[in-house]
Design an enzyme around this catalytic site. Structure first.
Site, PDB file in Angstrom:
ATOM      1  N   SER A 152       0.852  -1.189   0.000  1.00  0.00           N
ATOM      2  CA  SER A 152       0.000   0.000   0.000  1.00  0.00           C
ATOM      3  C   SER A 152       0.885   1.235   0.000  1.00  0.00           C
ATOM      4  O   SER A 152       2.034   1.196   0.475  1.00  0.00           O
ATOM      5  CB  SER A 152      -0.890   0.011   1.248  1.00  0.00           C
ATOM      6  OG  SER A 152      -1.494   1.284   1.432  1.00  0.00           O
ATOM      7  N   TYR A 165      -1.655  -0.564  10.498  1.00  0.00           N
ATOM      8  CA  TYR A 165      -1.819  -1.000   9.106  1.00  0.00           C
ATOM      9  C   TYR A 165      -0.607  -0.606   8.278  1.00  0.00           C
ATOM     10  O   TYR A 165      -0.043  -1.431   7.532  1.00  0.00           O
ATOM     11  CB  TYR A 165      -3.088  -0.389   8.511  1.00  0.00           C
ATOM     12  CG  TYR A 165      -3.253  -0.654   7.035  1.00  0.00           C
ATOM     13  CD1 TYR A 165      -3.640  -1.913   6.579  1.00  0.00           C
ATOM     14  CD2 TYR A 165      -3.000   0.347   6.091  1.00  0.00           C
ATOM     15  CE1 TYR A 165      -3.783  -2.169   5.216  1.00  0.00           C
ATOM     16  CE2 TYR A 165      -3.145   0.098   4.730  1.00  0.00           C
ATOM     17  CZ  TYR A 165      -3.532  -1.155   4.301  1.00  0.00           C
ATOM     18  OH  TYR A 165      -3.669  -1.407   2.953  1.00  0.00           O
TER      19      TYR A 165
END
Length: 258
Positions: A152, A165
């Site tokens: 990501s 995350y």
């Protein structure tokens, strides 16, 4: 010596896709199948996988669904054995299973921390562990194999409340760069794809109000990526000539600044 860099099809190759029940995983499975690969799709939701296989086969592709939880290493060992026995082993692994659960660190949402670490890191390592021997074997026999990991943009950039995350995705990105140094000499290409905001089920799991407001607000300022956009990138990586390894690819919405 040929200098042709035209992309080649994936006919004859066996691709394993984790997190294939929706989003980037499902779209990538469809793309890889369209390029000629036999695709083994893994996820926990058997009903979603059955629908995915039906779509792939309707479009002329070949796919097999295996319901499995990537956090269960014994289950994955059984999957790898089946792939070896039935298809001769995998020569492409797309690690896409993951979850995003942002929250202020002061909330001490330890269950959510664990869930993200278990799936985004431990699940990733389980899949890499059971399938890497097949990738190495395939590369020795056929001249190329691919390990592609979904990370990501959060691995690079800063997003408040996304610390855990982002930390898991930073792990994925750095692991990928390091594994490339280890496996590249064995003709296994290792790539990591770092998308910006993609319209997937990830957002539906978010419970933090601040993060939800930020995500909703971003829809007014930019057009999000679609899973198919990322799938196109995965297909491009996998169909490059064996001598070419895209180490890290960042795919961003045009309107997303960071």
């Amino acid at each position: 010596m040929s200098t042709n860099t035209t992309s080649q099809s994936l006919a004859g190759r066996v691709a394993v896709v984790t997190g294939a029940s929706s989003g980037i995983g499902a779209a990538s499975a469809e793309k890889l199948a369209a390029l000629g690969a036999r695709v083994v799709v893994l996820a926990r939701r058997a009903d979603r996988l059955a629908e995915l296989v039906e779509r792939i086969e309707k479009n002329g592709g070949r796919a097999v669904a295996i319901a499995a939880d990537v956090t269960d290493v014994e289950a994955l060992k059984a999957v790898a054995e089946r792939v070896e026995q039935e298809f001769g082993g995998a020569d492409l692994l797309l690690n896409n299973a993951g979850v995003m659960l942002p929250a202020p660190i002061e909330e001490l949402a330890t269950d959510q921390w664990k869930q993200q670490i278990d799936l985004n890191i431990t699940g990733l390592m389980n899949a890499i562990g059971v399938f890497t021997p097949q990738l190495v074997k395939a590369a020795a026999e056929r001249g190329v194999a691919d390990l592609i990991n979904t990370s990501s943009i959060a691995a690079q950039n800063i997003f408040p409340t996304f610390a855990v995350y982002a930390g898991t995705k930073a792990y994925v990105s750095h692991l990928s760069r390091t594994l490339r140094a280890e496996l590249g000499a064995k003709k296994v290409r290792v790539s990591v794809v770092e998308p910006g905001i993609v319209a997937t089920e990830l957002q539906s799991h978010v419970t933090d109000r601040g993060a939800l407001e930020w995500l909703e607000g971003s829809k007014e300022t930019m057009e999000w990526l679609t899973p198919e956009d990322v799938a196109e990138t995965v297909g491009f990586i996998a169909t490059l000539p064996p001598r070419v390894n895209l180490q890290q690819v960042t795919v961003m919405p045009t309107g997303q600044a960071s």
